[in-house]
Design a protein around this motif. Structure first.
Motif, PDB file in Angstrom:
ATOM      1  N   LEU A 278       2.773  11.427  -2.872  1.00 23.96           N
ATOM      2  CA  LEU A 278       2.526  10.036  -2.504  1.00 23.96           C
ATOM      3  C   LEU A 278       2.641   9.830  -0.995  1.00 23.96           C
ATOM      4  O   LEU A 278       1.883   9.059  -0.406  1.00 23.96           O
ATOM      5  CB  LEU A 278       3.518   9.124  -3.235  1.00 23.96           C
ATOM      6  N   LEU A 279       3.596  10.545  -0.365  1.00 25.13           N
ATOM      7  CA  LEU A 279       3.732  10.463   1.090  1.00 25.13           C
ATOM      8  C   LEU A 279       2.468  10.940   1.793  1.00 25.13           C
ATOM      9  O   LEU A 279       1.952  10.288   2.700  1.00 25.13           O
ATOM     10  CB  LEU A 279       4.922  11.305   1.560  1.00 25.13           C
ATOM     11  N   VAL A 280       1.977  12.094   1.368  1.00 20.33           N
ATOM     12  CA  VAL A 280       0.771  12.656   1.987  1.00 20.33           C
ATOM     13  C   VAL A 280      -0.428  11.749   1.747  1.00 20.33           C
ATOM     14  O   VAL A 280      -1.195  11.446   2.664  1.00 20.33           O
ATOM     15  CB  VAL A 280       0.500  14.077   1.446  1.00 20.33           C
ATOM     16  N   ALA A 281      -0.587  11.282   0.492  1.00 24.53           N
ATOM     17  CA  ALA A 281      -1.720  10.420   0.165  1.00 24.53           C
ATOM     18  C   ALA A 281      -1.651   9.104   0.933  1.00 24.53           C
ATOM     19  O   ALA A 281      -2.665   8.626   1.471  1.00 24.53           O
ATOM     20  CB  ALA A 281      -1.746  10.142  -1.349  1.00 24.53           C
ATOM     21  N   GLY A 282      -0.462   8.520   1.004  1.00 24.73           N
ATOM     22  CA  GLY A 282      -0.308   7.270   1.733  1.00 24.73           C
ATOM     23  C   GLY A 282      -0.574   7.424   3.210  1.00 24.73           C
ATOM     24  O   GLY A 282      -1.258   6.600   3.833  1.00 24.73           O
ATOM     25  N   ALA A 283      -0.044   8.505   3.807  1.00 26.81           N
ATOM     26  CA  ALA A 283      -0.247   8.738   5.235  1.00 26.81           C
ATOM     27  C   ALA A 283      -1.708   9.024   5.555  1.00 26.81           C
ATOM     28  O   ALA A 283      -2.260   8.531   6.545  1.00 26.81           O
ATOM     29  CB  ALA A 283       0.635   9.900   5.710  1.00 26.81           C
ATOM     30  N   GLU A 284      -2.366   9.831   4.703  1.00 28.98           N
ATOM     31  CA  GLU A 284      -3.774  10.146   4.928  1.00 28.98           C
ATOM     32  C   GLU A 284      -4.638   8.881   4.813  1.00 28.98           C
ATOM     33  O   GLU A 284      -5.571   8.675   5.589  1.00 28.98           O
ATOM     34  CB  GLU A 284      -4.251  11.195   3.917  1.00 28.98           C
ATOM     35  N   GLY A 285      -4.319   8.031   3.829  1.00 25.31           N
ATOM     36  CA  GLY A 285      -5.058   6.783   3.692  1.00 25.31           C
ATOM     37  C   GLY A 285      -4.841   5.870   4.887  1.00 25.31           C
ATOM     38  O   GLY A 285      -5.775   5.223   5.370  1.00 25.31           O
ATOM     39  N   PHE A 286      -3.611   5.851   5.384  1.00 28.52           N
ATOM     40  CA  PHE A 286      -3.297   5.036   6.550  1.00 28.52           C
ATOM     41  C   PHE A 286      -4.047   5.554   7.777  1.00 28.52           C
ATOM     42  O   PHE A 286      -4.575   4.784   8.584  1.00 28.52           O
ATOM     43  CB  PHE A 286      -1.781   5.064   6.800  1.00 28.52           C
ATOM     44  N   ILE A 287      -4.107   6.884   7.914  1.00 26.56           N
ATOM     45  CA  ILE A 287      -4.844   7.489   9.026  1.00 26.56           C
ATOM     46  C   ILE A 287      -6.315   7.087   8.980  1.00 26.56           C
ATOM     47  O   ILE A 287      -6.916   6.719   9.997  1.00 26.56           O
ATOM     48  CB  ILE A 287      -4.725   9.032   8.983  1.00 26.56           C
ATOM     49  N   HIS A 288      -6.892   7.163   7.808  1.00 25.84           N
ATOM     50  CA  HIS A 288      -8.308   6.809   7.643  1.00 25.84           C
ATOM     51  C   HIS A 288      -8.553   5.364   8.072  1.00 25.84           C
ATOM     52  O   HIS A 288      -9.521   5.065   8.780  1.00 25.84           O
ATOM     53  CB  HIS A 288      -8.723   7.011   6.191  1.00 25.84           C
TER      54      HIS A 288
END
Length: 333
Positions: free
Chosen positions: A203-213
């Motif tokens: 969830l951390l990786v998915a959330g951070a990647e989505g935030f980056i996008h």
């Protein structure tokens, strides 16, 4: 709609951090390891995954413009330690300001934190020196890259070796409260701890990647170049796991875990990622990049100096935050 999306991914990161921290504390307690190993190695490496992926993806699978890919890669590599050593540390001070006061003390385990800062200053100093090595001098650059990797290897060995004595001295990892999985009827054992840990990390990786996008979409609106985007904006998103985890721990008086989570990530990102940058990018002292490196080294040296004096106070980390403000003012002027 874009800002709503960013807010949604931020919520995901906050929830994921709580799940990850909870599982990590139980893992450290189960393995009978020190808070230093739990924070500086396990938490630091785990939450460093989002920002580790950004430069790798930029360099190997970025845009069709190689120069832009290299700018994003270098900026992301150096922007992460900059953010951790300045803004991330200062946010911890504001998280405990009300309870501890301006002159309140932090109480991390000093030997581990000192070791983190010593290794980081040596490694990041070498990364700075490598910027002045000609790009066509492949041998010298290879030596620098190998040296950075070797430094992290020695750091891991020393951190693990110190764990047993720290546990005997009362610095063992202790979980606060029951496992979150346990609240829904799932028993606490090693497989379920690992499962919750992986869930939180995912969830951390998915959330951070989505935030980056989302931030990358917002960058053109703000009129920011690829290099400044990767130096200033991307780390805000990718460092959120470390920031949130450390704030949760510092508010619970788990100072060793809180500091180790950030300084351990600094060592990880100040050794292995620059090794990649030195090998695969021009790695030259562009003004914004070199200034960021200098500010990072000053911030880390300030923390190391305060540790050497024996008393680390709440307001000391305000200096780190001020250094980040100075950096922003200079690059945006």
């Amino acid at each position: 709609m874009l800002w709503l999306e960013l807010f949604g991914f931020l919520i995901v990161i906050l929830v994921a951090a709580e799940v990850f921290v909870n599982a990590l504390e139980h893992l450290g307690e189960k393995l009978k390891i020190s808070e230093g190993v739990t924070g500086s190695l396990f938490a630091a490496i785990g939450t460093a995954l989002p920002e580790t992926m950004v430069p790798l993806l930029a360099i190997f699978a970025g845009t069709t413009d190689a120069a832009v890919n290299e700018e994003i890669g270098v900026g992301a590599i150096l922007g992460a330690p900059l953010m951790l050593s300045t803004l991330s540390l200062s946010l911890m001070s504001f998280a405990v300001l009300k309870k501890r006061g301006v002159n309140g003390h932090y109480n991390p385990e000093h030997t581990g934190l000192t070791r983190d800062m010593n290794f980081f200053l040596i490694a990041f100093g070498l990364a700075c020196a490598a910027m002045f090595v000609p790009h066509d001098n492949g041998t010298a650059r290879a030596v620098f890259s190998f040296g950075m990797i070797f430094i992290y290897f020695i750091y891991v060995l020393m951190t693990i070796r110190a764990s047993a004595d720290l546990v005997k001295d009362g610095h063992a990892t202790e979980a606060e409260g029951e496992m979150l999985f346990n609240k829904v009827g799932i028993p606490t054992n090693m497989p379920t701890i690992i499962l919750q840990l992986l869930l939180g990390l995912g969830l951390l990786v998915a959330g951070a990647e989505g935030f980056i996008h989302g931030i990358q979409q917002a960058a053109p609106i703000l009129g920011i170049s690829a290099l400044l985007l990767s130096l200033m904006i991307v780390p805000v998103a990718t460092e959120l796991p470390e920031k949130v985890n450390s704030i949760l721990w510092i508010r619970r008086h788990k100072d060793t875990l809180a500091f180790g989570n950030i300084t351990g990530a600094m060592v990880f990102q100040g050794t292995l990622l620059p090794a990649i940058g030195i090998s695969l990018t021009p790695w030259t002292p562009q003004p914004a990049v070199f200034l960021g490196v200098v500010i990072t080294l000053i911030a880390a040296a300030w923390l190391r100096l305060m540790l050497a004096r024996g008393q680390l106070r709440v307001w000391h980390l305000w200096v780190n935050g001020a250094l980040y403000v100075i950096y922003l003012a200079m690059v945006l002027a």
